[in-house]
Design a protein around this motif. Sequence first.
Motif, PDB file in Angstrom:
ATOM      1  N   GLY A  88     -16.100  26.626  34.723  1.00  0.00           N
ATOM      2  CA  GLY A  88     -14.672  26.727  34.987  1.00  0.00           C
ATOM      3  C   GLY A  88     -13.813  26.536  33.757  1.00  0.00           C
ATOM      4  O   GLY A  88     -14.078  27.073  32.690  1.00  0.00           O
ATOM      5  N   VAL A  89     -12.744  25.694  33.908  1.00  0.00           N
ATOM      6  CA  VAL A  89     -11.798  25.508  32.812  1.00  0.00           C
ATOM      7  C   VAL A  89     -12.456  24.803  31.617  1.00  0.00           C
ATOM      8  O   VAL A  89     -12.081  25.052  30.457  1.00  0.00           O
ATOM      9  CB  VAL A  89     -10.554  24.719  33.281  1.00  0.00           C
ATOM     10  N   CYS A  90     -13.429  23.935  31.879  1.00  0.00           N
ATOM     11  CA  CYS A  90     -14.114  23.260  30.759  1.00  0.00           C
ATOM     12  C   CYS A  90     -14.865  24.272  29.907  1.00  0.00           C
ATOM     13  O   CYS A  90     -14.898  24.164  28.678  1.00  0.00           O
ATOM     14  CB  CYS A  90     -15.073  22.195  31.292  1.00  0.00           C
ATOM     15  N   LEU A  91     -15.466  25.271  30.561  1.00  0.00           N
ATOM     16  CA  LEU A  91     -16.159  26.321  29.820  1.00  0.00           C
ATOM     17  C   LEU A  91     -15.156  27.174  29.049  1.00  0.00           C
ATOM     18  O   LEU A  91     -15.418  27.577  27.906  1.00  0.00           O
ATOM     19  CB  LEU A  91     -16.976  27.182  30.779  1.00  0.00           C
ATOM     20  N   GLN A  92     -13.993  27.441  29.648  1.00  0.00           N
ATOM     21  CA  GLN A  92     -12.941  28.178  28.939  1.00  0.00           C
ATOM     22  C   GLN A  92     -12.509  27.442  27.673  1.00  0.00           C
ATOM     23  O   GLN A  92     -12.350  28.040  26.608  1.00  0.00           O
ATOM     24  CB  GLN A  92     -11.733  28.378  29.852  1.00  0.00           C
ATOM     25  N   LEU A  93     -12.318  26.134  27.803  1.00  0.00           N
ATOM     26  CA  LEU A  93     -11.906  25.340  26.649  1.00  0.00           C
ATOM     27  C   LEU A  93     -12.987  25.334  25.577  1.00  0.00           C
ATOM     28  O   LEU A  93     -12.698  25.443  24.379  1.00  0.00           O
ATOM     29  CB  LEU A  93     -11.593  23.908  27.098  1.00  0.00           C
ATOM     30  N   TRP A  94     -14.241  25.209  25.990  1.00  0.00           N
ATOM     31  CA  TRP A  94     -15.359  25.199  25.046  1.00  0.00           C
ATOM     32  C   TRP A  94     -15.416  26.512  24.262  1.00  0.00           C
ATOM     33  O   TRP A  94     -15.568  26.509  23.035  1.00  0.00           O
ATOM     34  CB  TRP A  94     -16.664  24.971  25.809  1.00  0.00           C
ATOM     35  N   ASN A  95     -15.285  27.621  24.960  1.00  0.00           N
ATOM     36  CA  ASN A  95     -15.345  28.927  24.294  1.00  0.00           C
ATOM     37  C   ASN A  95     -14.131  29.173  23.402  1.00  0.00           C
ATOM     38  O   ASN A  95     -14.234  29.847  22.376  1.00  0.00           O
ATOM     39  CB  ASN A  95     -15.456  30.039  25.336  1.00  0.00           C
ATOM     40  N   ALA A  96     -12.977  28.625  23.778  1.00  0.00           N
ATOM     41  CA  ALA A  96     -11.755  28.858  23.005  1.00  0.00           C
ATOM     42  C   ALA A  96     -11.685  28.000  21.754  1.00  0.00           C
ATOM     43  O   ALA A  96     -10.955  28.320  20.811  1.00  0.00           O
ATOM     44  CB  ALA A  96     -10.525  28.606  23.878  1.00  0.00           C
ATOM     45  N   ALA A  97     -12.459  26.906  21.735  1.00  0.00           N
ATOM     46  CA  ALA A  97     -12.389  25.971  20.612  1.00  0.00           C
ATOM     47  C   ALA A  97     -13.238  26.488  19.450  1.00  0.00           C
ATOM     48  O   ALA A  97     -14.321  25.978  19.153  1.00  0.00           O
ATOM     49  CB  ALA A  97     -12.845  24.586  21.053  1.00  0.00           C
ATOM     50  N   ASP A  98     -12.747  27.502  18.764  1.00  0.00           N
ATOM     51  CA  ASP A  98     -13.494  28.179  17.704  1.00  0.00           C
ATOM     52  C   ASP A  98     -13.114  27.717  16.308  1.00  0.00           C
ATOM     53  O   ASP A  98     -13.538  28.295  15.309  1.00  0.00           O
ATOM     54  CB  ASP A  98     -13.308  29.694  17.809  1.00  0.00           C
ATOM     55  N   GLY A  99     -12.280  26.684  16.198  1.00  0.00           N
ATOM     56  CA  GLY A  99     -11.841  26.208  14.894  1.00  0.00           C
ATOM     57  C   GLY A  99     -10.672  26.976  14.319  1.00  0.00           C
ATOM     58  O   GLY A  99     -10.185  26.624  13.235  1.00  0.00           O
ATOM     59  N   LEU A 100     -10.226  27.997  15.034  1.00  0.00           N
ATOM     60  CA  LEU A 100      -9.094  28.805  14.581  1.00  0.00           C
ATOM     61  C   LEU A 100      -7.906  28.702  15.526  1.00  0.00           C
ATOM     62  O   LEU A 100      -6.786  29.056  15.152  1.00  0.00           O
ATOM     63  CB  LEU A 100      -9.504  30.284  14.455  1.00  0.00           C
ATOM     64  N   THR A 101      -8.154  28.236  16.747  1.00  0.00           N
ATOM     65  CA  THR A 101      -7.127  28.199  17.779  1.00  0.00           C
ATOM     66  C   THR A 101      -6.397  26.866  17.771  1.00  0.00           C
ATOM     67  O   THR A 101      -7.028  25.803  17.697  1.00  0.00           O
ATOM     68  CB  THR A 101      -7.753  28.434  19.167  1.00  0.00           C
ATOM     69  N   ALA A 102      -5.076  26.913  17.843  1.00  0.00           N
ATOM     70  CA  ALA A 102      -4.258  25.701  17.786  1.00  0.00           C
ATOM     71  C   ALA A 102      -4.353  24.910  19.091  1.00  0.00           C
ATOM     72  O   ALA A 102      -4.678  25.446  20.158  1.00  0.00           O
ATOM     73  CB  ALA A 102      -2.807  26.062  17.494  1.00  0.00           C
ATOM     74  N   ARG A 103      -4.057  23.626  18.980  1.00  0.00           N
ATOM     75  CA  ARG A 103      -4.190  22.708  20.121  1.00  0.00           C
ATOM     76  C   ARG A 103      -3.366  23.147  21.331  1.00  0.00           C
ATOM     77  O   ARG A 103      -3.857  23.084  22.470  1.00  0.00           O
ATOM     78  CB  ARG A 103      -3.769  21.299  19.690  1.00  0.00           C
ATOM     79  N   HIS A 104      -2.133  23.588  21.115  1.00  0.00           N
ATOM     80  CA  HIS A 104      -1.279  23.902  22.261  1.00  0.00           C
ATOM     81  C   HIS A 104      -1.850  25.038  23.107  1.00  0.00           C
ATOM     82  O   HIS A 104      -1.643  25.079  24.321  1.00  0.00           O
ATOM     83  CB  HIS A 104       0.148  24.245  21.785  1.00  0.00           C
ATOM     84  N   THR A 105      -2.594  25.946  22.467  1.00  0.00           N
ATOM     85  CA  THR A 105      -3.189  27.050  23.226  1.00  0.00           C
ATOM     86  C   THR A 105      -4.222  26.526  24.215  1.00  0.00           C
ATOM     87  O   THR A 105      -4.283  26.970  25.369  1.00  0.00           O
ATOM     88  CB  THR A 105      -3.836  28.059  22.265  1.00  0.00           C
ATOM     89  N   LEU A 106      -5.047  25.575  23.795  1.00  0.00           N
ATOM     90  CA  LEU A 106      -6.053  25.010  24.685  1.00  0.00           C
ATOM     91  C   LEU A 106      -5.418  24.105  25.735  1.00  0.00           C
ATOM     92  O   LEU A 106      -5.872  24.067  26.887  1.00  0.00           O
ATOM     93  CB  LEU A 106      -7.104  24.240  23.889  1.00  0.00           C
ATOM     94  N   GLN A 107      -4.370  23.382  25.365  1.00  0.00           N
ATOM     95  CA  GLN A 107      -3.711  22.510  26.337  1.00  0.00           C
ATOM     96  C   GLN A 107      -3.072  23.307  27.461  1.00  0.00           C
ATOM     97  O   GLN A 107      -2.971  22.821  28.597  1.00  0.00           O
ATOM     98  CB  GLN A 107      -2.673  21.634  25.636  1.00  0.00           C
ATOM     99  N   ARG A 108      -2.660  24.534  27.159  1.00  0.00           N
ATOM    100  CA  ARG A 108      -2.073  25.380  28.203  1.00  0.00           C
ATOM    101  C   ARG A 108      -3.111  25.804  29.234  1.00  0.00           C
ATOM    102  O   ARG A 108      -2.775  26.090  30.385  1.00  0.00           O
ATOM    103  CB  ARG A 108      -1.423  26.617  27.568  1.00  0.00           C
ATOM    104  N   ILE A 109      -4.390  25.869  28.823  1.00  0.00           N
ATOM    105  CA  ILE A 109      -5.447  26.222  29.782  1.00  0.00           C
ATOM    106  C   ILE A 109      -5.581  25.126  30.821  1.00  0.00           C
ATOM    107  O   ILE A 109      -5.572  25.384  32.038  1.00  0.00           O
ATOM    108  CB  ILE A 109      -6.786  26.443  29.047  1.00  0.00           C
ATOM    109  N   ASN A 110      -5.707  23.871  30.356  1.00  0.00           N
ATOM    110  CA  ASN A 110      -5.751  22.721  31.262  1.00  0.00           C
ATOM    111  C   ASN A 110      -5.657  21.454  30.418  1.00  0.00           C
ATOM    112  O   ASN A 110      -6.628  21.081  29.750  1.00  0.00           O
ATOM    113  CB  ASN A 110      -7.031  22.721  32.101  1.00  0.00           C
TER     114      ASN A 110
END
Length: 311
Positions: A271-293
């Motif tokens: 679910g959302v935890c997997l989305q966050l894991w995949n999005a955390a590529d070292g290039l994406t800013a914190r606010h983008t991941l916080q918007r997911i959940n």
Amino acid sequence: MSIFPKRTVRNSTVTIHWNYNTSGLTSRHIYPFVRIGVQAPDGTVTMLMEKHILALPPVMLPPAEAGPVTQKNLYLNKNTPLLVLADYLSGAHSRETLVNILQHIQNGRHYYFTYTIPADAPLGKYTLLSELYNEGQVKYSKTAADDCFWVESVTVSNVVYEDGAGSALLQNQCPEPVPVRVVQYHPGHALLPQNVTAFELPARAKHTVSFASMPAFLLYNEERVCIPLVPQGEPVVLRNQQWISVSKNTGSEPAVYLMAREGDAAITLTGVCLQLWNAADGLTARHTLQRINGDAYDEMLLNGLLHELNP
């Protein structure tokens, strides 16, 4: 002499190699006084060595008609690093000087020093001091023209990115020119020549660069320093690189299984935890991941699955 690296930053260490070449001696020894040091841009000199060093004459090989030399090893083996040879080959020496250095590098005596650059060190060009005093005469390094290194600093400010176009202000804090490289990276696509710009930033200069994609990066200091061109004050997020991950589909829902390299710890992400894991590529800013959940993000951060990195 050789220096590694030739370009560095504050809070780092430089290694200096000095070859004590005694090939010019014939039948007499010398016992010179040697001074090796580093002069900073503000004129301060830090001595690395001040001592007398005994030098015996080199082995004189007999004429060829006298027969082969029975003693196999005339010198102890010197494990001269390839970086030392490469540095001599890339320097601005004359061909005669270079040949002389390479011919006598094995029967010379090699010394290595470290020089620490503190956090408040002056920026700019550092010059090596090499003096050999013998019977009132002084000899200097044969590679004096290249006996130097640079301490650099380039800062980034005024980063904006709107409607597919971005810009950033680069400032060279150093009183010497600094080579820089700006890279526009499209994740999942090859890096093309038109996405890369390399140029020399003049001393104390300010320069605005434009880019058409995010993320973009500034690289300098022989590309050891890599600064993401992102708005200031927000970290990027990277998944924990020490977990072993295995992707599987459990029914209709994809999942990633995380396993610790040591011990029996294991975690299943969906679910959302997997989305966050995949999005955390070292290039994406914190606010983008916080918007997911935001709650799931905070929990994964607390448990060490995600890391916030400050550019």
